[in-house]
Design a protein around this motif. Structure first.
Motif, PDB file in Angstrom:
ATOM      1  N   LEU A   1     -31.493  20.117  -3.147  1.00 20.04           N
ATOM      2  CA  LEU A   1     -31.554  21.558  -3.348  1.00 20.04           C
ATOM      3  C   LEU A   1     -31.365  22.251  -2.006  1.00 20.04           C
ATOM      4  N   SER A   2     -30.542  23.302  -1.981  1.00 19.76           N
ATOM      5  CA  SER A   2     -30.286  23.951  -0.699  1.00 19.76           C
ATOM      6  C   SER A   2     -29.921  25.414  -0.876  1.00 19.76           C
ATOM      7  N   ILE A   3     -30.054  26.171   0.218  1.00 22.59           N
ATOM      8  CA  ILE A   3     -29.570  27.548   0.258  1.00 22.59           C
ATOM      9  C   ILE A   3     -28.076  27.493   0.543  1.00 22.59           C
TER      10      ILE A   3
ATOM     11  N   VAL B   1     -30.045  29.787  -3.879  1.00 20.04           N
ATOM     12  CA  VAL B   1     -30.665  28.464  -3.897  1.00 20.04           C
ATOM     13  C   VAL B   1     -30.128  27.698  -5.101  1.00 20.04           C
ATOM     14  N   LYS B   2     -29.441  26.601  -4.831  1.00 19.48           N
ATOM     15  CA  LYS B   2     -28.802  25.849  -5.909  1.00 19.48           C
ATOM     16  C   LYS B   2     -28.838  24.348  -5.598  1.00 19.48           C
ATOM     17  N   PRO B   3     -28.777  23.513  -6.644  1.00 16.53           N
ATOM     18  CA  PRO B   3     -28.623  22.075  -6.400  1.00 16.53           C
ATOM     19  C   PRO B   3     -27.248  21.782  -5.812  1.00 16.53           C
ATOM     20  N   GLN B   4     -27.220  21.076  -4.718  1.00 15.63           N
ATOM     21  CA  GLN B   4     -25.952  20.638  -4.131  1.00 15.63           C
ATOM     22  C   GLN B   4     -25.380  19.491  -4.951  1.00 15.63           C
ATOM     23  N   TRP B   5     -26.274  18.638  -5.433  1.00 15.38           N
ATOM     24  CA  TRP B   5     -25.915  17.595  -6.409  1.00 15.38           C
ATOM     25  C   TRP B   5     -27.179  17.152  -7.137  1.00 15.38           C
TER      26      TRP B   5
END
Length: 620
Positions: free
Chosen positions: A615-617, A286-290
């Motif tokens: 935020l996305s997987i 799980v991380k920020p895409q931007w």
């Protein structure tokens, strides 16, 4: 004659009690947490303090450090100012959370009435800097806005090297009180800050804010032990800053102080506690895409429309960003804070501003379509249905406005409190709560009152006003600060059931199939109740491990995943059927407003730290 003689005796008594202070550099008084209402004993306590300060010789000025009022209303603030204006010396005031959290003006009345939300002055070589520690409208920890930190840094940089500073706040700059305390303390430790003064705890305490000496001061309200009010008196000399408790009509009692020649701290922050994002290592996918930095505090949720994101902030700026990249496309500036979440339809985005106007902006170009002037700060979130925008305001009015023409369809002003919630459209009704303990239902077509519900609530602070209500199966559901989950008959407004079993607060969400309700408790857990039936029935409860939380950020279901967020930067996802914790991610340490899921694997968020993110997987 008796009262006059008594005043002479008290004045002589105070003169004699301060004879030992001759030769000191200066003295000042600090009054805090007066909590005045439109009619209260608190006002009388403040009258006594003002009179006693005026009868005490050698007071150079007075600091007033927040929670001047109980409900943050303009009438009470003006009442306090009129009284403080009777002081024989100059005074300097900052607001407290009661002026900013509960404020029908969107926390603008304080600056209007007192002249500014900050202050700066120099006395005997010391520079005093006072600033707001929030929060604005939302229930969250205290928060120092990015623009206030920028101002503070500017004042530090512009001062002569070695200038001694005294900072003045309401909230203590501590973990659990101010979410970004470390941004202020890390900045302050680069300079010669001698002390930080404030209130909030209603008690006398000597503390250190990451090494910086600080004093928390007693409330002006009368003590329960002796029924006597009071304030603080400070004396500053070449060696020390000393603080005395001054009870009304009593001898001042020295209770603390600091050595002004001692070095208490350095710039190094390695020994001080900082927020941990270790939870992110548990769910590494799980991380920020931007992430895009707006630079100003954000108290509204993002709006997604036609491949773009629209975000309002507390400087009055509406930003349009690319959904794909987060890059700025255009900005539109209103004249004051945007608190409520906008809404978009037919290539028009509608929002309210604390400048007392409702705006319609072309969603493509960012140009003004129309502007509608009201009688109060427009704090409500917007709902658009059938080309009509429904929005509540600080002037105790709900309005329905045609989004293309800006023409008023109807308004209902029989509301006793201000409105910040997002109105619910259900069964041809407009349903919403206000800060007057009531839930209302208006006829959608005409604005006629159909019913109102109070539930026996006795304090304004218990109102179902911040929650965004939901409805299904003929019932309206909401939670309030009284920690009760309530179901009303949508047709009559009568109570069907209420439960305090789970101690939920100001958050509610409805499942896509309209059979389940979701809500956050104030400690770690999310609960799910059935939306069907005439009795409360809990389906599941899960410990999501987010700690203590009271943020009015609604749980939202998308693709059988429930997304939620907290006051301290955590976003989490749960399985809708079982409540199983799927993941958590920490994006900061401030309020995350109600998130907007794009699918079961990603969501948009806005933060009190002034950021917007996706935020996305991420499988790679």
């Amino acid at each position: 004659m008796k009262n006059f003689s008594g005043r002479i005796i008290i004045t002589i008594f105070l003169l004699s009690s301060f004879t030992f202070l001759r030769g000191q550099d200066f003295r000042f008084a600090l009054i805090t947490d007066t909590h005045v209402t439109k009619d209260s004993l608190a006002y009388n306590d403040l009258v006594r303090s003002v009179n006693q300060v005026n009868s005490t010789p050698g007071i150079s000025f007075v600091l007033v450090t927040g929670d001047l009022t109980e409900e943050g209303d303009g009438e009470s603030l003006q009442k306090v100012k009129d009284l403080l204006d009777k002081l024989n010396v100059k005074y300097y005031a900052v607001s407290g959370n009661h002026e900013t959290k509960w404020s029908e003006s969107g926390a603008t009345d304080f600056g209007r009435i007192f002249g500014s939300e900050r202050f700066k002055f120099t006395h005997n070589g010391y520079t005093f800097l006072g600033f707001n520690t929030g929060p604005i409208i939302r229930m969250m920890d205290g928060h120092v806005a990015p623009q206030d930190i920028t101002w503070l840094e500017k004042e530090f940089l512009q001062a002569k090297a070695g200038t001694p500073f005294i900072l003045v706040t309401h909230y203590p700059l501590l973990d659990g009180d101010v979410d970004n305390w470390y941004e202020v303390t890390d900045l302050a430790r680069k300079y010669n800050v001698k002390a930080i003064l404030g209130g909030h705890y209603h008690s006398n305490r000597l503390v250190f804010y990451d090494g910086i000496p600080a004093v928390i001061n007693r409330s002006n309200l009368r003590d329960k032990t002796d029924n006597i009010g009071g304030y603080s008196i400070y004396e500053v000399n070449n060696d020390s800053i000393l603080v005395y408790e001054q009870k009304i009509g009593r001898v001042p009692r020295k209770w603390g102080g600091y050595d002004l020649n001692k070095v208490y701290y350095t710039e190094d922050n390695s020994s001080y506690k900082r927020p941990s994002d270790s939870v992110n290592t548990v769910y590494p996918k799980v991380k920020p895409q931007w992430i895009t930095k707006i630079g100003n505090t954000i108290y509204s949720s993002p709006v997604v429309y036609d491949g773009k994101i629209y975000v309002g902030d507390d400087t009055g700026l509406l930003s349009c960003l690319s959904l794909k990249s987060g890059k700025h496309i255009w900005n539109f500036k209103s004249d004051n804070k945007i608190i409520g979440t906008p809404a978009a339809s037919d290539h028009i985005i509608v929002f309210g501003s604390a400048d007392k106007c409702i705006y319609a902006i072309n969603a493509i170009t960012g140009k003004l379509v129309w502007k509608y002037l009201t009688e109060g700060a427009v704090l409500g979130a917007v709902t658009i249905d059938g080309g009509i925008a429904y929005i509540g305001s600080g002037d105790h009015t709900m309005r329905a406005i045609n989004i293309k023409t800006g023409k008023l369809k109807w308004e209902y002003s029989g509301i006793k409190g201000y409105i910040e919630t997002r109105p619910l459209i259900y069964d041809d009704k407009v349903i919403f709560g206000a800060w007057d303990n009531n839930m209302y239902a208006l006829e959608k077509e005409t604005g006629k009152l159909l019913w109102s519900w109070n539930g026996g609530l006795t304090r304004m602070h218990f109102s179902p006003a911040a929650v965004w209500p939901v409805a299904a199966h003929g019932k309206v559901f909401f939670t309030a600060p009284d920690r009760v989950l309530t179901a009303l008959d949508a047709e009559t407004g009568k109570t069907i059931w209420r439960t305090k079993e789970s101690m939920v607060r100001e958050t509610i969400g409805l499942s896509a199939d309209k059979t389940r309700l979701y809500s956050k408790t104030m400690q770690d857990s999310v609960v799910c109740y059935s939306a069907v039936g005439s009795e409360p029935r809990k389906i599941w409860s899960v410990n999501a491990g987010y700690g203590y939380d009271h943020a009015p950020s609604m749980p939202v279901e998308k693709n059988n995943v429930v997304f939620g967020s907290t006051k301290n930067g955590i976003i989490f996802a749960l399985g809708a059927d079982t409540g199983k914790l799927l993941w958590k991610h920490k994006v900061g340490n401030s309020l995350i407003n109600t998130v907007v899921p794009l699918n079961g694997r990603s969501c948009l968020f806005t933060s009190g730290e002034g950021i917007v993110g996706l935020l996305s997987i991420q499988d790679k």
